[in-house]
Write a protein that holds these residues in place. Structure first.
Motif, short mmCIF file in Angstrom:
data_model
loop_
_atom_site.label_atom_id
_atom_site.label_comp_id
_atom_site.label_asym_id
_atom_site.label_seq_id
_atom_site.Cartn_x
_atom_site.Cartn_y
_atom_site.Cartn_z
N ALA A 122 -23.24 50.58 17.62
CA ALA A 122 -21.80 50.04 17.24
C ALA A 122 -22.00 48.71 16.63
O ALA A 122 -22.34 47.73 17.52
N ALA A 123 -21.62 48.56 15.62
CA ALA A 123 -21.65 47.08 15.12
C ALA A 123 -20.74 46.60 13.95
O ALA A 123 -20.15 47.65 13.32
N GLU A 124 -20.61 45.46 13.72
CA GLU A 124 -19.77 44.88 12.69
C GLU A 124 -20.28 43.76 12.02
O GLU A 124 -21.24 42.99 12.64
N VAL A 125 -19.85 43.27 10.79
CA VAL A 125 -20.30 42.14 10.30
C VAL A 125 -18.97 41.15 10.27
O VAL A 125 -17.77 41.86 10.14
N TYR A 126 -19.20 39.80 10.17
CA TYR A 126 -17.99 39.07 10.41
C TYR A 126 -17.62 38.67 8.56
O TYR A 126 -18.47 38.66 7.77
N GLN B 165 -15.58 46.88 28.75
CA GLN B 165 -14.65 46.10 27.77
C GLN B 165 -15.12 45.81 26.46
O GLN B 165 -14.70 44.99 25.68
N GLN B 166 -16.44 46.33 26.09
CA GLN B 166 -17.00 45.71 24.86
C GLN B 166 -16.60 46.82 23.89
O GLN B 166 -16.35 47.97 24.09
N SER B 167 -16.37 46.25 22.58
CA SER B 167 -16.23 47.27 21.38
C SER B 167 -17.44 47.40 20.53
O SER B 167 -18.04 48.31 20.78
N SER B 168 -17.73 46.32 19.69
CA SER B 168 -19.20 46.38 19.04
C SER B 168 -20.13 46.01 20.00
O SER B 168 -19.78 45.21 20.72
N LYS B 169 -21.38 46.44 19.70
CA LYS B 169 -22.38 45.87 20.40
C LYS B 169 -23.19 44.91 19.77
O LYS B 169 -23.68 43.79 20.52
N VAL B 170 -23.18 44.66 18.44
CA VAL B 170 -23.67 43.93 17.48
C VAL B 170 -22.81 43.20 16.59
O VAL B 170 -22.11 44.01 15.96
N LEU B 171 -22.73 42.04 16.40
CA LEU B 171 -22.16 41.18 15.33
C LEU B 171 -23.16 40.51 14.42
O LEU B 171 -23.91 39.83 14.82
N ILE B 172 -22.92 40.93 13.20
CA ILE B 172 -24.00 40.37 12.25
C ILE B 172 -23.15 39.10 11.56
O ILE B 172 -22.42 39.18 11.10
N CYS B 173 -23.78 37.82 11.84
CA CYS B 173 -23.22 36.46 11.49
C CYS B 173 -24.24 36.40 10.29
O CYS B 173 -25.32 36.50 10.03
N HIS B 174 -23.55 35.23 9.30
CA HIS B 174 -24.15 34.98 8.05
C HIS B 174 -23.79 33.59 7.66
O HIS B 174 -22.90 33.03 8.31
N PHE B 175 -24.47 32.90 6.84
CA PHE B 175 -24.53 31.40 6.31
C PHE B 175 -23.47 31.39 5.02
O PHE B 175 -22.99 30.57 4.53
N ASP B 176 -23.88 32.53 4.13
CA ASP B 176 -23.19 32.50 2.76
C ASP B 176 -22.93 33.84 2.22
O ASP B 176 -23.32 34.76 2.96
N GLU B 177 -22.66 34.04 1.06
CA GLU B 177 -22.65 35.32 0.49
C GLU B 177 -23.85 36.28 0.42
O GLU B 177 -23.76 37.23 0.53
N ALA B 178 -24.96 35.69 -0.03
CA ALA B 178 -26.19 36.27 -0.15
C ALA B 178 -26.53 36.83 1.12
O ALA B 178 -27.15 37.99 1.44
N SER B 179 -26.43 36.06 2.30
CA SER B 179 -27.04 36.60 3.60
C SER B 179 -26.11 37.67 4.16
O SER B 179 -26.33 38.48 4.75
N GLN B 180 -24.53 37.60 3.62
CA GLN B 180 -23.65 38.44 4.07
C GLN B 180 -24.03 39.71 3.58
O GLN B 180 -24.03 40.85 4.09
N LEU B 181 -24.20 39.78 1.96
CA LEU B 181 -24.52 41.04 1.39
C LEU B 181 -25.70 41.75 2.01
O LEU B 181 -26.09 42.76 1.97
N TYR B 182 -26.71 40.71 2.41
CA TYR B 182 -27.81 41.24 3.09
C TYR B 182 -27.79 41.99 4.14
O TYR B 182 -28.34 42.99 4.73
N GLY B 183 -26.81 41.67 5.06
CA GLY B 183 -26.35 42.14 6.19
C GLY B 183 -25.64 43.30 6.13
O GLY B 183 -25.65 44.09 7.46
N LEU B 184 -25.03 43.48 5.01
CA LEU B 184 -24.55 44.94 4.97
C LEU B 184 -25.50 46.07 4.90
O LEU B 184 -24.97 47.09 5.69
N LYS B 185 -26.68 45.62 4.56
CA LYS B 185 -27.67 46.98 4.44
C LYS B 185 -27.95 47.00 5.95
O LYS B 185 -28.17 48.11 6.40
N LEU B 186 -28.19 46.10 6.70
CA LEU B 186 -28.56 46.09 8.09
C LEU B 186 -27.74 46.64 8.82
O LEU B 186 -27.70 47.72 9.82
#
Length: 462
Positions: A401-405, A370-391
């Motif tokens: 399988a991964a996605e970012v909020y 029943q799982q879609s993605s295995k990992v969700l990348i969570c972030h506190f602000d725009e800088a950490s979100q952009l950092y998460g995109l590389k990850l």
């Protein structure tokens, strides 16, 4: 505005349901390919001349027919179709259908497969092993486990008489069920020639169709109702008594075959069926497997009229469902399309919808299905979100399988999102993680959290 609805017997499948369906389909597809079957697709619609006459009278009545496109009434001499046409006067809808509908939705995948073989036989290497996973349509009365639109997963071999093919059907069913963790089931087997032998033994050769249709319902309606149907069809009490003496035999497959051998006398058809089933048992032994789950059921007839040899039906025990799979050998199907060589074939089909319902009833779907993605990348602000995109890009490059909020939101909302989607892990990125390179990997099921490098996370999740 009228509220939208669905046609009876059809359903929408949301992401959670589709994940479970794909879990089933992926295992079936893998097993088919493991046994050397190649994929094939045919159109949703076929000419009615292709479909009719292949499924017996009951099957023909369940065909969905498609209305011809365009304004066909204008072609009928100023509307004489409506007023003077003799077909309307006869009030025979079957004759009328031929004038307004030339195509129909496919009823199964076997007849379109036979049509394909006849049309492309010069390009096919025989024996031809194909599998097909597509929806089919039947104008049946909707009920639990029976829908008007449903998927079938067919595997057929055409161009060989070898009973190895029948044995491999048994092995494929067993392997699919092993992968789905279904352990309590029976693969019912019979032979059309044995049924013909029974018909002759009880003096009903001229009423075989009525006999087969009645006894095939035995599991559903019981012996007394079957007897009532046979009496209504003109069977004598003596014939019915002899029939139920045969249908009531117990014991192992060998015991049943021995009993039938004694009853068939000089009946060549019946003995042919017995020899085929004995050969199937011998070949199973040669494969190094037992006849576990195999159940020789002399009542099994299967309704489709094109079967001529071994027939199969699979039931999962301790569920409220009927059969989840079935099939058999057909020696005359390609002849219906003008094929002079009359290729022999054998095949079977899984009903995905019933398999799904069986796994739900038995609670056999694993959480990972029943799982879609295995990992969700969570972030506190725009800088950490952009950092998460590389990850995110690196995780996907390693097959995870991964996605970012996608929005800026509170961490609690992001974690709630992961829980609703049944995402197994989250990586929460803040300023400390960006500076140190050590990431907070949280197991959402256990509630445990570790600080790991990206390389270690990849190793842990692969």
């Amino acid at each position: 505005m009228e509220k939208p609805t669905l046609p009876q017997g059809t359903r929408d499948f949301g992401p959670a349901t589709m994940a479970k369906r794909q879990f089933i389909l992926n295992h079936i597809r893998t097993v088919f390919q493991l046994f050397g079957f190649q994929p094939l697709e045919t159109p949703a619609m076929e000419n009615l001349t292709t479909l009719t006459g292949k499924y017996g009278e009951e099957g023909d009545q369940l065909l969905f027919k498609l209305l011809n496109s365009g304004d066909y009434l204008k072609k009928e001499k100023n509307g004489s179709f409506l007023i003077n046409d003799s077909l309307l006067q006869e009030r025979d809808s079957r004759k009328l259908t031929t004038k307004i509908a030339e195509k129909g939705l496919r009823y199964d995948l076997t007849v379109p497969f036979a049509r394909y073989v006849v049309m492309n036989r010069s390009e096919i290497a025989f024996p031809f092993k194909r599998f097909q996973i597509q929806p089919v349509w039947r104008a049946d009365r909707p009920q639990r486990g029976r829908y008007r639109e449903f998927y079938q997963c067919d595997a057929d071999v055409v161009g060989t008489n070898s009973l190895i093919c029948e044995v491999e059907i048994i092995l494929m069913i067993r392997e699919v069920f092993r992968r789905l963790n279904i352990t309590d089931y029976s693969i019912k087997i019979n032979h059309r020639a044995i049924l013909s032998g029974i018909a002759e033994a009880v003096g009903a050769l001229d009423k075989q169709t009525a006999l087969f249709v009645a006894i095939d319902k035995r599991d559903k309606i019981g012996d007394e109702k079957v007897k009532e149907e046979l009496i209504a069809a003109g069977f004598s009490e003596e014939s019915i008594a002899g029939l139920f003496t045969i249908l009531s035999i117990k014991g192992s497959t060998i015991n049943k075959l021995t009993f039938l051998t004694s009853r068939f006398g000089s009946n060549n058809q019946g003995h042919r069926g017995i020899l085929d089933l004995q050969e199937v048992l011998n070949l199973l032994e040669s494969f190094g497997v037992t006849d576990e789950h195999l159940d020789f059921d002399v009542s099994l007839a299967r309704g489709l009229s094109y079967y001529t040899g071994c027939i199969f039906e699979v039931k999962v025990h301790n569920t409220s469902l009927g059969s989840v799979s079935g099939g058999g050998r057909y020696d005359n199907l390609t002849a219906a399309f003008g094929d002079k060589d009359n290729l022999s074939g054998v095949g079977f089909s899984f009903g995905v919808d019933r398999l799904y319902d069986a796994l739900e009833e038995l609670q056999l779907f694993p959480k990972e299905a029943q799982q879609s993605s295995k990992v969700l990348i969570c972030h506190f602000d725009e800088a950490s979100q952009l950092y998460g995109l590389k990850l995110l890009n690196q995780l996907r490059a390693n097959g995870i399988a991964a996605e970012v909020y996608p929005d800026h939101a509170k961490i609690k909302k992001q974690l709630d999102y992961a829980n609703r989607k049944m995402i197994a892990y989250t990586i929460v990125i803040g300023s400390d993680e960006m500076e140190s390179g050590l990431l907070a990997l949280k197991d959402m099921n256990l509630g445990e959290q570790k600080k790991l490098s990206l390389d270690d996370i990849v190793k842990a999740l692969q």
